[in-house]
Motif scaffolding. Structure first.
Motif, PDB file in Angstrom:
ATOM      1  N   HIS A 163      46.931 -33.895 -18.436  1.00  0.00           N
ATOM      2  CA  HIS A 163      47.682 -33.633 -17.197  1.00  0.00           C
ATOM      3  C   HIS A 163      47.807 -34.907 -16.358  1.00  0.00           C
ATOM      4  CE1 HIS A 163      48.246 -29.368 -17.685  1.00  0.00           C
ATOM      5  NE2 HIS A 163      46.936 -29.117 -17.756  1.00  0.00           N
ATOM      6  N   ASP A 164      46.714 -35.619 -16.196  1.00  0.00           N
ATOM      7  CA  ASP A 164      46.696 -36.798 -15.329  1.00  0.00           C
ATOM      8  C   ASP A 164      47.620 -37.895 -15.836  1.00  0.00           C
ATOM      9  OD1 ASP A 164      44.847 -35.526 -13.758  1.00  0.00           O
ATOM     10  OD2 ASP A 164      43.117 -36.617 -14.530  1.00  0.00           O
ATOM     11  N   HIS A 165      47.701 -38.068 -17.158  1.00  0.00           N
ATOM     12  CA  HIS A 165      48.472 -39.170 -17.734  1.00  0.00           C
ATOM     13  C   HIS A 165      49.849 -38.757 -18.242  1.00  0.00           C
ATOM     14  CE1 HIS A 165      45.166 -42.100 -17.526  1.00  0.00           C
ATOM     15  NE2 HIS A 165      44.365 -41.108 -17.883  1.00  0.00           N
ATOM     16  N   GLY A 166      50.207 -37.511 -18.016  1.00  0.00           N
ATOM     17  CA  GLY A 166      51.526 -37.056 -18.435  1.00  0.00           C
ATOM     18  C   GLY A 166      51.729 -37.120 -19.943  1.00  0.00           C
ATOM     19  N   VAL A 167      50.688 -36.766 -20.708  1.00  0.00           N
ATOM     20  CA  VAL A 167      50.774 -36.813 -22.168  1.00  0.00           C
ATOM     21  C   VAL A 167      51.641 -35.657 -22.668  1.00  0.00           C
ATOM     22  CG1 VAL A 167      49.435 -36.539 -24.296  1.00  0.00           C
ATOM     23  CG2 VAL A 167      48.590 -38.016 -22.454  1.00  0.00           C
ATOM     24  N   ASP A 168      52.572 -35.973 -23.577  1.00  0.00           N
ATOM     25  CA  ASP A 168      53.487 -34.969 -24.119  1.00  0.00           C
ATOM     26  C   ASP A 168      52.989 -34.339 -25.414  1.00  0.00           C
ATOM     27  OD1 ASP A 168      55.818 -35.519 -22.231  1.00  0.00           O
ATOM     28  OD2 ASP A 168      55.497 -37.515 -23.094  1.00  0.00           O
ATOM     29  N   LEU A 169      52.152 -35.064 -26.151  1.00  0.00           N
ATOM     30  CA  LEU A 169      51.699 -34.594 -27.457  1.00  0.00           C
ATOM     31  C   LEU A 169      50.306 -35.135 -27.735  1.00  0.00           C
ATOM     32  CD1 LEU A 169      52.166 -33.387 -30.359  1.00  0.00           C
ATOM     33  CD2 LEU A 169      53.175 -35.595 -30.964  1.00  0.00           C
ATOM     34  N   THR A 170      49.429 -34.263 -28.246  1.00  0.00           N
ATOM     35  CA  THR A 170      48.080 -34.671 -28.644  1.00  0.00           C
ATOM     36  C   THR A 170      47.911 -34.450 -30.140  1.00  0.00           C
ATOM     37  OG1 THR A 170      47.154 -34.131 -26.463  1.00  0.00           O
ATOM     38  CG2 THR A 170      45.610 -34.269 -28.306  1.00  0.00           C
ATOM     39  N   ILE A 171      47.333 -35.438 -30.818  1.00  0.00           N
ATOM     40  CA  ILE A 171      47.031 -35.360 -32.246  1.00  0.00           C
ATOM     41  C   ILE A 171      45.526 -35.466 -32.408  1.00  0.00           C
ATOM     42  CG2 ILE A 171      47.346 -36.445 -34.505  1.00  0.00           C
ATOM     43  CD1 ILE A 171      50.028 -37.511 -33.493  1.00  0.00           C
ATOM     44  N   VAL A 172      44.920 -34.516 -33.108  1.00  0.00           N
ATOM     45  CA  VAL A 172      43.463 -34.458 -33.241  1.00  0.00           C
ATOM     46  C   VAL A 172      43.051 -35.082 -34.567  1.00  0.00           C
ATOM     47  CG1 VAL A 172      41.424 -32.984 -33.157  1.00  0.00           C
ATOM     48  CG2 VAL A 172      43.503 -32.331 -31.906  1.00  0.00           C
ATOM     49  N   GLY A 173      42.125 -36.057 -34.524  1.00  0.00           N
ATOM     50  CA  GLY A 173      41.645 -36.707 -35.731  1.00  0.00           C
ATOM     51  C   GLY A 173      40.463 -36.003 -36.376  1.00  0.00           C
ATOM     52  N   PRO A 174      39.305 -35.871 -35.689  1.00  0.00           N
ATOM     53  CA  PRO A 174      38.083 -35.359 -36.334  1.00  0.00           C
ATOM     54  C   PRO A 174      38.061 -33.833 -36.428  1.00  0.00           C
ATOM     55  CG  PRO A 174      37.612 -36.559 -34.278  1.00  0.00           C
ATOM     56  CD  PRO A 174      39.070 -36.339 -34.336  1.00  0.00           C
ATOM     57  N   GLU A 175      37.153 -33.342 -37.268  1.00  0.00           N
ATOM     58  CA  GLU A 175      37.062 -31.908 -37.498  1.00  0.00           C
ATOM     59  C   GLU A 175      36.358 -31.148 -36.392  1.00  0.00           C
ATOM     60  OE1 GLU A 175      33.614 -33.894 -39.805  1.00  0.00           O
ATOM     61  OE2 GLU A 175      35.714 -34.318 -39.280  1.00  0.00           O
ATOM     62  N   LEU A 176      35.364 -31.758 -35.743  1.00  0.00           N
ATOM     63  CA  LEU A 176      34.542 -31.000 -34.802  1.00  0.00           C
ATOM     64  C   LEU A 176      35.347 -30.426 -33.638  1.00  0.00           C
ATOM     65  CD1 LEU A 176      31.799 -29.893 -34.228  1.00  0.00           C
ATOM     66  CD2 LEU A 176      31.154 -32.050 -33.125  1.00  0.00           C
ATOM     67  N   PRO A 177      36.203 -31.208 -32.961  1.00  0.00           N
ATOM     68  CA  PRO A 177      36.991 -30.585 -31.893  1.00  0.00           C
ATOM     69  C   PRO A 177      37.897 -29.467 -32.389  1.00  0.00           C
ATOM     70  CG  PRO A 177      37.625 -32.897 -32.218  1.00  0.00           C
ATOM     71  CD  PRO A 177      36.400 -32.666 -33.021  1.00  0.00           C
ATOM     72  N   LEU A 178      38.367 -29.557 -33.630  1.00  0.00           N
ATOM     73  CA  LEU A 178      39.195 -28.481 -34.177  1.00  0.00           C
ATOM     74  C   LEU A 178      38.382 -27.211 -34.350  1.00  0.00           C
ATOM     75  CD1 LEU A 178      41.162 -30.525 -36.861  1.00  0.00           C
ATOM     76  CD2 LEU A 178      42.103 -29.599 -34.735  1.00  0.00           C
ATOM     77  N   THR A 179      37.167 -27.346 -34.879  1.00  0.00           N
ATOM     78  CA  THR A 179      36.357 -26.158 -35.164  1.00  0.00           C
ATOM     79  C   THR A 179      35.804 -25.511 -33.896  1.00  0.00           C
ATOM     80  OG1 THR A 179      34.371 -27.502 -35.543  1.00  0.00           O
ATOM     81  CG2 THR A 179      35.737 -26.976 -37.457  1.00  0.00           C
ATOM     82  N   ILE A 180      35.762 -26.248 -32.784  1.00  0.00           N
ATOM     83  CA  ILE A 180      35.305 -25.632 -31.532  1.00  0.00           C
ATOM     84  C   ILE A 180      36.468 -25.154 -30.677  1.00  0.00           C
ATOM     85  CG2 ILE A 180      33.164 -26.966 -31.516  1.00  0.00           C
ATOM     86  CD1 ILE A 180      34.316 -28.687 -29.291  1.00  0.00           C
ATOM     87  N   GLY A 181      37.709 -25.328 -31.160  1.00  0.00           N
ATOM     88  CA  GLY A 181      38.834 -24.687 -30.495  1.00  0.00           C
ATOM     89  C   GLY A 181      39.678 -25.533 -29.571  1.00  0.00           C
ATOM     90  N   ILE A 182      39.804 -26.837 -29.826  1.00  0.00           N
ATOM     91  CA  ILE A 182      40.615 -27.670 -28.954  1.00  0.00           C
ATOM     92  C   ILE A 182      42.079 -27.231 -28.938  1.00  0.00           C
ATOM     93  CG2 ILE A 182      40.993 -29.427 -30.750  1.00  0.00           C
ATOM     94  CD1 ILE A 182      41.066 -31.524 -28.523  1.00  0.00           C
ATOM     95  N   VAL A 183      42.601 -26.814 -30.090  1.00  0.00           N
ATOM     96  CA  VAL A 183      44.007 -26.398 -30.146  1.00  0.00           C
ATOM     97  C   VAL A 183      44.222 -25.136 -29.314  1.00  0.00           C
ATOM     98  CG1 VAL A 183      45.815 -25.517 -31.683  1.00  0.00           C
ATOM     99  CG2 VAL A 183      44.466 -27.515 -32.338  1.00  0.00           C
ATOM    100  N   ASP A 184      43.314 -24.178 -29.407  1.00  0.00           N
ATOM    101  CA  ASP A 184      43.412 -22.949 -28.627  1.00  0.00           C
ATOM    102  C   ASP A 184      43.361 -23.254 -27.132  1.00  0.00           C
ATOM    103  OD1 ASP A 184      42.515 -20.720 -30.992  1.00  0.00           O
ATOM    104  OD2 ASP A 184      41.696 -22.733 -31.192  1.00  0.00           O
ATOM    105  N   ARG A 185      42.433 -24.153 -26.744  1.00  0.00           N
ATOM    106  CA  ARG A 185      42.290 -24.481 -25.315  1.00  0.00           C
ATOM    107  C   ARG A 185      43.546 -25.154 -24.781  1.00  0.00           C
ATOM    108  NH1 ARG A 185      42.450 -24.253 -20.980  1.00  0.00           N
ATOM    109  NH2 ARG A 185      41.137 -25.079 -19.302  1.00  0.00           N
ATOM    110  N   PHE A 186      44.129 -26.096 -25.545  1.00  0.00           N
ATOM    111  CA  PHE A 186      45.344 -26.772 -25.109  1.00  0.00           C
ATOM    112  C   PHE A 186      46.502 -25.784 -25.014  1.00  0.00           C
ATOM    113  CE2 PHE A 186      45.225 -31.596 -25.320  1.00  0.00           C
ATOM    114  CZ  PHE A 186      43.860 -31.670 -25.077  1.00  0.00           C
ATOM    115  N   ARG A 187      46.609 -24.882 -25.975  1.00  0.00           N
ATOM    116  CA  ARG A 187      47.700 -23.908 -25.938  1.00  0.00           C
ATOM    117  C   ARG A 187      47.593 -22.987 -24.734  1.00  0.00           C
ATOM    118  NH1 ARG A 187      48.506 -21.961 -32.281  1.00  0.00           N
ATOM    119  NH2 ARG A 187      49.291 -23.974 -33.081  1.00  0.00           N
ATOM    120  N   GLN A 188      46.359 -22.688 -24.323  1.00  0.00           N
ATOM    121  CA  GLN A 188      46.178 -21.894 -23.104  1.00  0.00           C
ATOM    122  C   GLN A 188      46.819 -22.565 -21.901  1.00  0.00           C
ATOM    123  OE1 GLN A 188      41.962 -21.316 -22.658  1.00  0.00           O
ATOM    124  NE2 GLN A 188      41.798 -19.886 -24.382  1.00  0.00           N
TER     125      GLN A 188
END
Length: 421
Positions: free
Chosen positions: A59-84
């Motif tokens: 939000h602060d930096h006006g990012v339009d797209l995020t790409i996730v590299g490592p597995e751990l943030p994926l398995t704890i739900g980063i995509v779900d949180r961003f979609r919220q």
């Protein structure tokens, strides 16, 4: 357009390097990044697992797209949180990332999909697991069910070794909660292979292959590591093999994930064993691999930004994903003692000379107070050579690797050392 890449390794450096080539000239951010990413992106001092801080930074930096590299943030739900938050992010949901986060879940998905998978059983009770090992004999494979940083797999050559692996995981808790459940599998013999595809949950792009070297010393000796190098493509890879693996191992799993209500969007990474009976799936990962990313992205002829957005928009077939015929060979430079205890803070020199002919991706590097580049972790740098043949690529990589110096530098000397084409 502004793009954030989450992660701090050589994989994330390679993703940013590829994004920086886009004619769309995106503004790039890395969280937390490393000394290499700082040269092409703005590093944000945020851990890859700090989801709330990442959301705020977007939000602060006006990012339009995020790409996730490592597995751990994926398995704890980063995509779900961003979609919220209504934020655009590339990667599988927490439910879909279970294909990496739970080996038992992955095995059942493969079996339900009819994909070729070794025989297996899942155990929550150590006594039952031991009884099964004794009934099956050795060699046999013992796997902690959850994430274990690549250290939760034992290919046991004897029953005694297998029983010790069960005890380590389930009773001694060597892998914490990840070892409370184990998957015990048939041991397969053959050529290991990694394949990668982009998928929107339905369509699967053509596969790109790579082979890596896990053991720390030449001749596949010593303990397992996160990977000491690799090459792409294997000399025996062809269109018939690509089609067979995609149609029997990958596409059925993507369809089954969707059927079970966990459609997979992102990069699916299949670890396979090519046996005399055909290809079998050993494991799935829910993201790009490391060190494979550094080998395959230089061979991608498309704009990575276009590919990622097409996966999110459901328009992947229109992209026409293409991989060049160039060969890539990569060598990991690590500190002495890796993967065990090792010193850090060693001055790194020779990078500028190495980068004249090869690609150098940072992982365990930092900038000291004096402004000099120093070692800061395990796998320090990944040096990648490109060439029309694998022999050319290998020579390029090792020439550059020899140019870089730091105290205690260690690397394998046999990467891609099979006979020339």
């Amino acid at each position: 357009m502004r793009v954030l890449v989450v992660g701090s390794g050589a994989r994330e450096h390679a993703i940013l390097w590829k994004l920086a080539q886009s004619p769309r000239n995106p503004g790039l951010f890395a969280a937390p990044g490393n000394a290499g990413t700082a040269a092409i992106a703005t590093n944000l001092p945020i851990a890859a697992t700090d989801l709330e801080a990442l959301v705020a930074a977007v939000h602060d930096h006006g990012v339009d797209l995020t790409i996730v590299g490592p597995e751990l943030p994926l398995t704890i739900g980063i995509v779900d949180r961003f979609r919220q938050e209504g934020l655009r992010i590339f990667g599988p949901t927490k439910a879909a990332a279970r294909i990496e986060g739970s080996k038992s879940f992955a095995r059942h998905i493969m079996r339900d999909a009819g994909a070729p998978t070794p025989g297996f059983e899942v155990f929550d009770d150590a006594g039952a697991a031991r009884q099964y090992v004794r009934s099956q004999g050795a060699p046999i494979v013992i796997k902690a069910d959850g994430l274990a940083s690549g250290k939760g797999v034992v290919v046991a050559q004897s029953v005694a070794e297998a029983l010790e692996a069960v005890a380590d995981a389930m009773e001694n808790r060597a892998f914490g909660a990840s070892g409370e459940r184990v998957v015990i599998e048939q041991c397969l013999v053959g050529q290991e292979l990694s394949v990668f595809c982009f998928t929107d949950g339905e369509y699967v792009t053509p596969l790109v292959p790579a082979c890596d070297y896990k053991r720390v010393f030449d001749g596949d000796q010593g303990p397992n590591t996160g990977g000491m190098g690799g090459y792409s493509p294997p000399p025996w890879w062809d269109t018939a093999m690509e089609r067979q693996i995609r149609e029997t191992c990958i596409e059925p799993v993507i369809r089954e994930m969707a059927r079970q209500g966990s459609p997979f969007t992102g990069v699916l990474y299949g670890g396979l064993m090519l046996t005399d009976d055909g290809p079998f799936i050993i494991e799935f990962n829910a993201r790009l691999g490391d060190p494979e990313t550094q080998l395959i992205l230089p061979r991608m002829e498309n704009d990575l930004l276009d590919v990622v957005e097409a996966a999110l928009d459901g328009s992947l077939p229109s992209v026409g994903l293409r991989w060049s015929s160039a060969c890539a060979a990569g060598v990991v430079l690590a500190p002495g003692g890796y993967p065990g205890p090792h010193e850090t803070g060693k001055r790194i020199e020779g990078l500028a000379e190495a980068e004249q002919d090869a690609l150098v991706f940072h992982a365990g590097t930092a900038v000291a107070d004096s402004g000099t580049l120093v070692t800061s972790g395990g796998r320090t740098l990944k040096v990648v050579g490109l060439g029309a043949t694998m022999a050319e690529a290998r020579t390029c990589a090792y020439t550059a690797a020899d140019t870089i110096t730091f105290e205690g530098k260690h690397y394998r000397t046999d990467i891609a050392s099979f006979p020339a084409e």
